[in-house]
Design a protein around this motif. Sequence first.
Motif, PDB file in Angstrom:
ATOM      1  N   ARG A 108      93.378  12.276  73.344  1.00 30.79           N
ATOM      2  CA  ARG A 108      94.405  11.691  72.487  1.00 30.79           C
ATOM      3  C   ARG A 108      94.269  10.168  72.389  1.00 30.79           C
ATOM      4  NH1 ARG A 108     100.122  10.564  73.443  1.00 30.79           N
ATOM      5  NH2 ARG A 108     101.088  10.453  71.410  1.00 30.79           N
ATOM      6  N   LEU A 109      94.063   9.500  73.499  1.00 32.25           N
ATOM      7  CA  LEU A 109      93.896   8.052  73.496  1.00 32.25           C
ATOM      8  C   LEU A 109      92.641   7.649  72.715  1.00 32.25           C
ATOM      9  CD1 LEU A 109      94.833   5.262  74.362  1.00 32.25           C
ATOM     10  CD2 LEU A 109      93.613   5.590  76.513  1.00 32.25           C
ATOM     11  N   ALA A 110      91.571   8.400  72.866  1.00 24.60           N
ATOM     12  CA  ALA A 110      90.337   8.105  72.125  1.00 24.60           C
ATOM     13  C   ALA A 110      90.559   8.242  70.623  1.00 24.60           C
ATOM     14  CB  ALA A 110      89.211   9.026  72.585  1.00 24.60           C
ATOM     15  N   TRP A 111      91.284   9.288  70.206  1.00 21.47           N
ATOM     16  CA  TRP A 111      91.570   9.472  68.783  1.00 21.47           C
ATOM     17  C   TRP A 111      92.448   8.336  68.267  1.00 21.47           C
ATOM     18  CZ3 TRP A 111      87.825  12.188  67.861  1.00 21.47           C
ATOM     19  CH2 TRP A 111      87.580  13.451  68.370  1.00 21.47           C
ATOM     20  N   GLN A 112      93.392   7.899  69.082  1.00 20.96           N
ATOM     21  CA  GLN A 112      94.259   6.795  68.692  1.00 20.96           C
ATOM     22  C   GLN A 112      93.453   5.501  68.532  1.00 20.96           C
ATOM     23  OE1 GLN A 112      97.579   6.100  71.295  1.00 20.96           O
ATOM     24  NE2 GLN A 112      98.407   4.483  70.020  1.00 20.96           N
ATOM     25  N   GLU A 113      92.567   5.229  69.472  1.00 23.76           N
ATOM     26  CA  GLU A 113      91.722   4.031  69.384  1.00 23.76           C
ATOM     27  C   GLU A 113      90.814   4.092  68.163  1.00 23.76           C
ATOM     28  OE1 GLU A 113      89.764   3.957  73.161  1.00 23.76           O
ATOM     29  OE2 GLU A 113      91.527   3.176  74.214  1.00 23.76           O
ATOM     30  N   ALA A 114      90.282   5.260  67.875  1.00 25.99           N
ATOM     31  CA  ALA A 114      89.405   5.422  66.707  1.00 25.99           C
ATOM     32  C   ALA A 114      90.188   5.183  65.415  1.00 25.99           C
ATOM     33  CB  ALA A 114      88.770   6.808  66.704  1.00 25.99           C
ATOM     34  N   THR A 115      91.412   5.693  65.350  1.00 27.98           N
ATOM     35  CA  THR A 115      92.256   5.482  64.171  1.00 27.98           C
ATOM     36  C   THR A 115      92.543   3.996  63.980  1.00 27.98           C
ATOM     37  OG1 THR A 115      93.319   7.653  64.411  1.00 27.98           O
ATOM     38  CG2 THR A 115      94.502   6.003  63.121  1.00 27.98           C
ATOM     39  N   GLU A 116      92.920   3.322  65.058  1.00 33.13           N
ATOM     40  CA  GLU A 116      93.216   1.888  64.984  1.00 33.13           C
ATOM     41  C   GLU A 116      91.980   1.099  64.577  1.00 33.13           C
ATOM     42  OE1 GLU A 116      94.786   1.147  68.880  1.00 33.13           O
ATOM     43  OE2 GLU A 116      96.692   2.143  68.416  1.00 33.13           O
ATOM     44  N   SER A 117      90.836   1.483  65.095  1.00 34.09           N
ATOM     45  CA  SER A 117      89.583   0.812  64.754  1.00 34.09           C
ATOM     46  C   SER A 117      89.253   0.997  63.269  1.00 34.09           C
ATOM     47  CB  SER A 117      88.456   1.361  65.629  1.00 34.09           C
ATOM     48  OG  SER A 117      87.237   0.776  65.289  1.00 34.09           O
TER      49      SER A 117
END
Length: 152
Positions: A108-117
């Motif tokens: 979940r955190l990785a997906w969130q970071e990818a979205t923000e990026s």
Amino acid sequence: MKLSTKSRYSARILIELARHRQPDLIQTGRIAERQDIPVKYLEQLITVLRKAGYIQSFRGPRGGHRLAMEPSRIMLGHIVRLFEGQTDLVQCIASPETCTMADECRLRLAWQEATESLYRRLDDISIESLVTRTDGRAPAYPCPQALLLQND
């Protein structure tokens, strides 16, 4: 994440208008022809872009459209958000209650970071930079996909 035609076509409309700078007005039919967008659909998109303050429209026999602001101030991220909203790569980012594993999920955190990026990058790309791109990559205009269609 897959962008809708609304986002993709709207970016193309803005690039077309940026290529033909003020005070010139570009008629709807010309934009539709050059960007291979159906006129009725283009009119709908122009209405949204006009209400959002990106385009000025003028009626009459010499009417048409032009950008309402400098193309350097129109960011691709703004256009995507206008038509898509702030779309997360996975639903559990904004709505953790939709996933039974949200509290313990390591992805979940990785997906969130990818979205923000993704959105940070889109917010760094201006319509002007797409028009003037000279870095050796495929030109922003005409759209390579459109060229493939024309050559068939």
